[in-house]
Design a protein around this motif. Structure first.
Motif, short mmCIF file in Angstrom:
data_model
loop_
_atom_site.label_atom_id
_atom_site.label_comp_id
_atom_site.label_asym_id
_atom_site.label_seq_id
_atom_site.Cartn_x
_atom_site.Cartn_y
_atom_site.Cartn_z
N UNK A 282 -3.15 6.81 -10.16
CA UNK A 282 -2.88 6.57 -11.58
C UNK A 282 -1.48 7.06 -11.97
N UNK A 283 -0.97 8.04 -11.26
CA UNK A 283 0.32 8.65 -11.61
C UNK A 283 1.43 8.32 -10.61
N UNK A 284 1.06 8.05 -9.37
CA UNK A 284 2.04 7.90 -8.29
C UNK A 284 2.24 6.43 -7.94
N UNK A 285 3.28 6.16 -7.17
CA UNK A 285 3.66 4.78 -6.87
C UNK A 285 3.68 4.53 -5.37
N UNK A 286 3.43 3.28 -5.00
CA UNK A 286 3.57 2.83 -3.61
C UNK A 286 5.06 2.68 -3.33
N UNK A 287 5.51 3.23 -2.20
CA UNK A 287 6.92 3.10 -1.83
C UNK A 287 7.12 2.25 -0.58
N UNK A 288 6.06 2.08 0.21
CA UNK A 288 6.17 1.27 1.42
C UNK A 288 4.82 0.69 1.78
N UNK A 289 4.83 -0.56 2.25
CA UNK A 289 3.61 -1.27 2.65
C UNK A 289 3.77 -1.73 4.08
N UNK A 290 2.73 -1.50 4.87
CA UNK A 290 2.66 -2.04 6.22
C UNK A 290 1.29 -2.68 6.39
N UNK A 291 1.26 -3.90 6.91
CA UNK A 291 -0.01 -4.58 7.15
C UNK A 291 0.12 -5.44 8.40
N UNK A 292 -0.96 -5.53 9.14
CA UNK A 292 -1.02 -6.34 10.34
C UNK A 292 -2.30 -7.17 10.27
N UNK A 293 -2.16 -8.47 10.46
CA UNK A 293 -3.32 -9.36 10.49
C UNK A 293 -3.74 -9.54 11.94
N UNK A 294 -5.02 -9.29 12.22
CA UNK A 294 -5.57 -9.42 13.56
C UNK A 294 -6.51 -10.62 13.58
N UNK A 295 -6.30 -11.49 14.56
CA UNK A 295 -7.16 -12.65 14.76
C UNK A 295 -7.59 -12.64 16.23
N UNK A 296 -8.90 -12.64 16.45
CA UNK A 296 -9.46 -12.60 17.81
C UNK A 296 -8.85 -11.48 18.65
N UNK A 297 -8.70 -10.31 18.05
CA UNK A 297 -8.25 -9.14 18.78
C UNK A 297 -6.75 -9.06 19.04
N UNK A 298 -5.98 -10.00 18.49
CA UNK A 298 -4.54 -10.02 18.71
C UNK A 298 -3.79 -9.99 17.37
N UNK A 299 -2.61 -9.38 17.37
CA UNK A 299 -1.78 -9.40 16.17
C UNK A 299 -1.33 -10.84 15.93
N UNK A 300 -1.65 -11.33 14.74
CA UNK A 300 -1.33 -12.72 14.37
C UNK A 300 -0.15 -12.78 13.41
N UNK A 301 -0.03 -11.77 12.53
CA UNK A 301 1.03 -11.79 11.52
C UNK A 301 1.24 -10.36 11.02
N UNK A 302 2.40 -10.12 10.43
CA UNK A 302 2.71 -8.79 9.91
C UNK A 302 3.30 -8.89 8.51
N UNK A 303 3.19 -7.81 7.77
CA UNK A 303 3.75 -7.70 6.42
C UNK A 303 4.32 -6.30 6.31
N UNK A 304 5.60 -6.22 5.95
CA UNK A 304 6.26 -4.92 5.86
C UNK A 304 7.25 -4.97 4.71
N UNK A 305 7.19 -3.96 3.83
CA UNK A 305 8.10 -3.95 2.69
C UNK A 305 8.27 -2.55 2.12
N UNK A 306 9.50 -2.22 1.79
CA UNK A 306 9.76 -1.07 0.92
C UNK A 306 9.55 -1.55 -0.50
N UNK A 307 9.30 -0.63 -1.42
CA UNK A 307 8.96 -0.99 -2.80
C UNK A 307 9.86 -0.21 -3.75
#
Length: 190
Positions: free
Chosen positions: A22-47
């Motif tokens: 409620x008070x603090x902010x997201x400064x960085x996001x990391x996400x990895x999409x897994x399909x059938x046990x393998x990395x399929x796509x990534x998402x990375x961003x500073x905020x």
């Protein structure tokens, strides 16, 4: 992964300015999409943030105020992040932390329905912290760094969202392999 309904899922990690969504902010996001046990796509961003980046967060993450200057604010990053996440199950270490920050951002943007999907009580989502406590009850503690060390993984950097999310994928895989080797009776009792 399929036996858990994890044919497709996303590992997610946020770095933030503090612990209170409620008070603090997201400064960085990391996400990895897994399909059938393998990395399929990534998402990375500073905020880009509205407030001040605390010095202890800079010391912890290595992210400096200059790194965030000129970055898109969270309200502009949420739409592509939601597209990336789809309606897939989310796996995160300390799931309630990451989902509470995502929900808070979505509620501020008036997206109640999307926020409801990312509720920690949604049985689609999996908390890596809880899995680690189940499969590695004797670990010295269940922080991401300790789990990585116990399981033999190395991170390039700790407390950076993308590096942490890659560790989460490796740890999840190792924990599931441990779980498959466990006798069925203790799992039923857990």
């Amino acid at each position: 992964y399929r036996f858990l309904g994890l044919h497709r899922f996303v590992c997610l990690d946020f770095e933030t300015t503090g612990l209170d969504p409620q008070q603090c902010e997201i400064i960085e996001i990391g996400a990895v999409k897994i399909v059938d046990g393998q990395i399929d796509d990534t998402f990375e961003s500073l905020v880009g943030i509205h407030g001040v980046l605390p010095e202890y967060i800079t010391n912890l993450t290595g992210i400096r105020p200059d790194d965030l200057a000129g970055q898109l604010p969270i309200d502009e990053i949420i739409p592509p992040l939601l597209s990336f996440l789809e309606d897939l199950p989310v796996v995160a270490h300390n799931l309630s932390f990451d989902l509470s920050f995502l929900q808070s951002a979505l509620l501020r943007l008036g997206q109640r329905d999307r926020a409801a999907f990312f509720d920690v009580a949604n049985p689609k989502h999996i908390d890596l912290l809880l899995l680690s406590r189940l499969f590695l009850p004797r670990a010295p503690n269940h922080s991401l760094e300790v789990l990585a060390r116990v399981l033999g993984f190395r991170a390039k950097r700790h407390h950076r969202a993308f590096d942490d999310v890659i560790l989460e994928v490796q740890i999840l895989d190792a924990l599931l392999r441990l779980g498959l080797r466990m006798p069925p009776q203790p799992l039923k009792e857990a």
